[in-house]
Design an enzyme around this catalytic site. Structure first.
Site, short mmCIF file in Angstrom:
data_model
loop_
_atom_site.label_atom_id
_atom_site.label_comp_id
_atom_site.label_asym_id
_atom_site.label_seq_id
_atom_site.Cartn_x
_atom_site.Cartn_y
_atom_site.Cartn_z
N GLU A 217 0.87 -1.18 0.11
CA GLU A 217 0.15 0.23 0.11
C GLU A 217 0.90 1.33 0.13
O GLU A 217 0.50 2.12 -0.69
CB GLU A 217 -0.97 0.07 1.09
CG GLU A 217 -2.11 1.09 1.23
CD GLU A 217 -1.64 2.52 2.08
OE1 GLU A 217 -2.23 3.17 2.17
OE2 GLU A 217 -0.48 2.38 2.54
N SER B 160 -24.84 27.06 -17.42
CA SER B 160 -26.07 26.66 -16.72
C SER B 160 -26.05 25.41 -15.93
O SER B 160 -25.54 24.39 -16.59
CB SER B 160 -27.51 26.64 -17.50
OG SER B 160 -28.38 25.98 -16.90
N ASP C 247 -30.11 -6.15 -6.18
CA ASP C 247 -29.07 -5.68 -7.21
C ASP C 247 -29.15 -4.25 -7.51
O ASP C 247 -28.10 -3.84 -7.86
CB ASP C 247 -29.46 -6.46 -8.52
CG ASP C 247 -28.80 -7.81 -8.33
OD1 ASP C 247 -28.19 -8.43 -7.48
OD2 ASP C 247 -28.99 -8.79 -9.22
N HIS D 156 -15.10 7.67 -11.31
CA HIS D 156 -16.50 7.96 -10.49
C HIS D 156 -16.66 9.37 -10.75
O HIS D 156 -15.85 10.36 -10.42
CB HIS D 156 -15.96 7.68 -8.89
CG HIS D 156 -17.46 7.49 -8.11
ND1 HIS D 156 -18.37 8.47 -8.09
CD2 HIS D 156 -17.76 6.54 -7.39
CE1 HIS D 156 -19.27 8.17 -7.24
NE2 HIS D 156 -18.86 7.09 -6.78
#
Lengths: 689, 689
Positions: free
Chosen positions: B363, B567, B605, B628
């Protein structure tokens, strides 16, 4: 297995006439009318829901007040010859308005003028031959190529890369004329005044050129035309062979395989014969790109037990003119399938899974309707779609069945066609499978009817190549061994009428019915079988075959393979892992407790997601929307399906790279990606925990 | 709901000692020994399966025979001062071998020599201030910055972009020294001889720098070091403040907020004070990059009913030295959770879904173990993972709980902490929720304990930001209002021992137990609840809040908003669609027939795939592995989580773009992508057919 499957799509085809009387180009009033009519009838047939789904995509139309044409101009600039502005209209349609003249959709505007160079089919290898063997540079020239062999958009791309300032495409009788057949209306050959419309984009799966990756909704950000995807930067125009013969090409005599069937010398140029040396060609192209509203029609039958599992039957509705073959021979199949399904619903039937029926718009402009809907629904489809069956033209010949599909559908296609009757005269009591097998055996190694890889050129593309949904298509086709013309002679011309089908291609409509039974039967079995009828073993077999052929291709460079330490071992080892996982999976399937709905769902999900396992979100190099590692349209001809396209393209580049080490490194990288992907797919078939 | 959840992770923490006695840097023998020990004990505890999963990733170590250090050199080139080669070793560890000295992993090698420039924290704004307000150009200079505020890799990137040829980072007491606390071992502050190790990569989620996008297996293609992702091109080195005070900086006096707590003037340079003007700084960096084998340990409990649904508890095992806090205070929690789960298994319990336990390696070198495993299992995780709970350091302070998680987990975190006892003295009978709430209320608007957005800096990154799996982390933290130092003082130094936890941070181990109960409780409830305890309504609330803040940020440019017609309507309309869909979804959940396993699965689901709906396979601009659309680590500090990062970055670029129209076009494009993504997520919550 339910015997209803065999009679489910009872095909009357009558609907085909009512949707082929009027031209219904994408973005026109008439194509919206047909969409409304389809929506209304599908509701009447009894679907649970039907909606019109609009998108605002970039389309392209000729300018009505400034028609497109090609001229020969003399040294004073006078136009001494102009190509025809329209095709002679077939009998019975004389009063029809809104027939769009032949044009190349998305052509750049412009009036380039210059010498003409003939480049055969405009393939990569034709341009190489022209430049390397014949020593001709097309920079600042206008090229002329014949239609056929590859997708027209690839011809245009090649011309642009070579530096041409315009490109003319013509239909040569060698490629659009069947032996011993009269031109339409006496027969089904292309008249000399006919020409092939078509888009000349290089979208590589992007959908609407201005909104790549996202659906073209009202609020969606649009790139400027300059930044749009795949739009050609040079003028493009199609002509028929009656016009082509007026171009008195001079220069070198071409090799024999560059010669078509016209009574001219097929000289390469540049420019005309000595007598006409001072004449030039001028293209007059005024085609406008325009953001235009299109409409998909989406109908649904809600699944009784697994409403969140989708089986999709989709085909386009828009046509260049009448669409007698393309697409209405296919759209009629969808319409009749909906009618039959509605009848069953009214008798109390309801499939286990949801069935989605789609009438796509703007397929002819780059698969736009189907791709925008795929973008709009990408998450739902990724998570829920079991299979996509395509329903474009149901017929392109009169010889036998043609099926292109993913390997996991092979077994289902064989099982199904064994239960359908041959449509051929004198084959009463013979199955479609037998009839097909007799006419088109796969190979010496495999005694079964031939099934081909999916390429592109129709609406399954985004579903299969971008999203990784098991997909297939079926149609009636010609005898490839004896009939050498491209697609079918009147393809994308005004002569694609209902009558050409009725008089020549399928007078009894039995062939269309057989195709309808294949398409409808696939949908029915996929939607209603408790266990999904997908076959991982077949995928394993195909992967092995593909790995062998790509290895053979690489081995044409034995020296470099050694020098750069190129090995396919990892790929073969992955294929072996996949083979074992597939075999074990199907063995476990035998002992599955079918009474346990969760256990059934778990294994069905593994089958459903098998195709998804081959998708790499990073896409193929330079083609972010082609994400299937096993199958993609060829970079050189989008109609053709390639296996291991990443490796294939890297090997192709070996030949043309200035830095062979770098090129071989890319081959190795692509082998590694392919091996990883196949290994990952194998993992999806192992027990989930 | 099962009451076992509250006692499930009975935390003894004793294991923490046995895994902190020896240094266990990633890629070393000792870290492999610990991995084997964990594997063996997990099997003993009773997991269904435990495997070691190796990858061969790029790591980076100091050269043992040529140590790294910083010198001051006089005009003859003599080294008149050298920074220390190691930290003074804490009592009790004097005989320990294999303590790696402080270094910046993945630093470029080199001996750059030049004048020093001080750039505060090395943030984007610090470099802007230096260049624009102070008029100092760092081209060909070595910069020195203090640690803190942002991820060190971002400091290095900023230095490179500014043209520096080396960068030194030091720990200033202002940032690593708590008021009234003694340095270790008398207290828990950082001794002056201590320094912070750490990697200085800019991976943006790529994992192993040489195999971006694919797991680093034996057959995987590796880029060359030159083409690797995120490797700095300049030497980097960390020092403690005992070394830093020897650098007699001259030049301008800095603004007050550039001054730390050392008794020096914090002048900016370039170069030293007049007395030492001829002296230069030389960096001597000989750190080697090396492809090295690492080992994840993966354990599994097979789900009884839904083996193909995964709930993951993962934390890393590798440490810079002993890892007393980072990571072993967290790894101990995982270990004890496995022990408790094993006990329950032996009593006949088995969770509904599969639980996966992970001990990640490397890590500290860029989240490598967890990212490679995510790449290896991407398809399975995308299709099957319900949630990922991270277990890095369980403690970074002594004040209260800190939770960072996706909005859909908020409700579960609140419900769970109401059933856990406060670990604080004098709070017997008080819930963890109350204790936490009292100390850290969210805002004036929201009366609940604060929950933060996930940024990065630990192993959840690939699971949350790349794959879109609902994720969260929990730990005990300091009082942010009064304790201004970065992370915790001894962070990544040799002083992170078991004793610092035992003596100062958590002598009764009650805080660690509380954190264990949160992490374990989340896992238990996610794995065993019939209906997934995920809350779409909370996601809707958060989206609305984020949409408002990003709009406010844009509205600091009211003029341009008008000129370029920017906008946010489409985004707010999408958030409204999502809100309605979420509310309706939870209403339908009320009337769900829970006796029907397929109906339950269908709605579960939808909940599971909710987080996935926010993933855009095209990634954020220039960051293909950050996919994401709602959350990503800041481009300027990977520790911080941004909402609507695409819009945020586009707005940030407004300030620095030479072409404002183009910059605003990108803002509009990003708003459109965000609106589309939120709309698509709303669709996933509607009835599936």
């Amino acid at each position: 297995m339910c015997s209803k499957s065999h009679t489910f799509p009872v095909c009357t085809i009558a609907c085909s006439t009512k949707f082929t009387r009027l031209p219904h180009l994408a973005g026109t009033e008439q194509n919206l009318r047909y969409a409304e009519q389809i929506r209304d009838e599908w509701l009447e047939f009894g679907l649970d829901s039907v909606e019109m789904v609009p998108y605002d995509v970039l389309l392209s139309y000729p300018n009505k007040s400034q028609p497109n044409y090609i001229s020969i101009v003399d040294q004073l600039g006078n136009e001494v010859f102009n190509s025809s502005l329209a095709e002679p209209v077939p009998e019975g349609y004389e009063d029809t308005s809104n027939i769009v003249p032949p044009y190349s959709a998305f052509s750049a505007k412009g009036q380039p003028e210059g010498d003409l160079v003939y480049v055969n089919y405009g393939r990569t290898e034709d341009f190489f031959q022209l430049e390397r063997e014949m020593g001709i540079n097309v920079t600042e020239k206008i090229v002329i190529v014949r239609y056929g062999k590859i997708f027209r958009g690839n011809k245009v791309k090649n011309a642009m890369l070579a530096g041409a300032k315009g490109i003319i495409m013509f239909s040569d009788p060698a490629d659009y004329w069947a032996a011993g057949v009269q031109p339409y209306p006496a027969g089904w050959n292309l008249p000399g005044g006919g020409a092939q419309r078509g888009n000349v984009l290089n979208l590589n799966g992007a959908g609407d050129p201005l909104t790549p990756g996202y659906p073209a909704k009202d609020y969606t950000y649009r790139f400027s035309l300059e930044d749009g995807v795949g739009l050609p930067k040079i003028p493009v125009h199609p002509i028929g062979f009656h016009d082509a013969i007026h171009l008195n090409m001079g220069g070198q005599i071409p090799p024999n395989n560059w010669k078509g069937a016209l009574n001219v010398s097929y000289r390469i140029g540049p420019g005309f014969t000595d007598d006409f040396k001072s004449q030039k060609v001028r293209m007059n192209i005024n085609t406008d790109n325009k953001v235009t509203r299109i409409y998909n029609v989406i109908g649904r039958i809600r699944g009784a037990l697994e409403p969140d599992r989708y089986v999709i039957l989709g085909g386009h509705r828009d046509a260049w003119v009448f669409g007698g073959i393309d697409p209405m021979s296919g759209a009629a199949v969808v319409h009749e399938t909906v009618r039959s399904a509605g009848r069953l619903l009214s008798k109390g039937w309801r499939p286990r899974r949801t069935i989605v029926f789609a009438s796509w718009d703007a397929e002819e402009f780059g698969l736009l309707g189907s791709t925008e809907w795929a973008e709009d629904n990408a998450k739902l489809l990724q998570e829920r779609a079991v299979a996509y069956i395509n329903a474009d033209s149901a017929i392109e010949g009169m010889y036998t069945l043609r099926v292109d599909c993913t390997p996991s559908l092979h077994t289902l296609v064989y099982d199904l066609t064994k239960q359908i009757t041959s449509p051929e005269e004198g084959e009463e009591g013979v199955s479609l499978y037998e009839s097909w097998h007799k006419r088109d055996n796969w190979t010496n190694d495999r005694d079964a009817p031939r099934i081909s890889k999916l390429g592109s050129g129709s609406d399954f593309e985004a579903y299969f190549i971008r999203l990784g949904i098991a997909a297939g298509r079926a149609r009636y086709t010609k005898n490839k061994k004896t009939e050498r013309y491209s697609s079918y002679p009147v393809y994308h011309s005004v002569y694609e009428t209902f009558e050409i089908v009725e008089k020549f291609y399928d007078p009894t409509f039995k062939r269309l019915q057989a195709v309808a039974q294949v398409r409808g039967g696939l949908i029915f079995l996929l939607a209603d079988s408790q266990l999904l009828p997908l076959d991982a073993d077949q995928y394993a077999d195909s992967l092995r075959k593909y790995a062998h052929s790509i290895t053979q291709l690489a081995q044409t460079h034995p020296e470099e393979m050694k020098v750069y330490e190129v090995s396919f071992d990892s790929l073969f080892s992955a294929v072996e892992n996949f083979t074992v996982a597939a075999r074990d999976f199907h063995e476990r399937l035998q002992t599955l407790n079918r009474a346990d709905p969760l256990q059934v769902r778990v294994m069905n999900d593994q089958l459903m997601y098998l195709e998804r396992a081959f998708i790499d979100p990073l896409g193929l190099p330079g083609r972010p929307f082609y994400r299937h590692v096993i199958f993609a349209p060829s970079s050189h001809n989008k109609y053709a399906g390639m296996s291991f396209p990443g490796i294939y393209d890297a090997l192709f580049d070996i030949e043309h790279s200035a830095d062979p080490q770098k090129a071989w490194e890319e081959v190795k990288r692509q082998i590694s990606i392919a091996a990883f992907t196949v290994n990952a797919a194998a993992m999806t078939l192992t027990p989930p925990a």
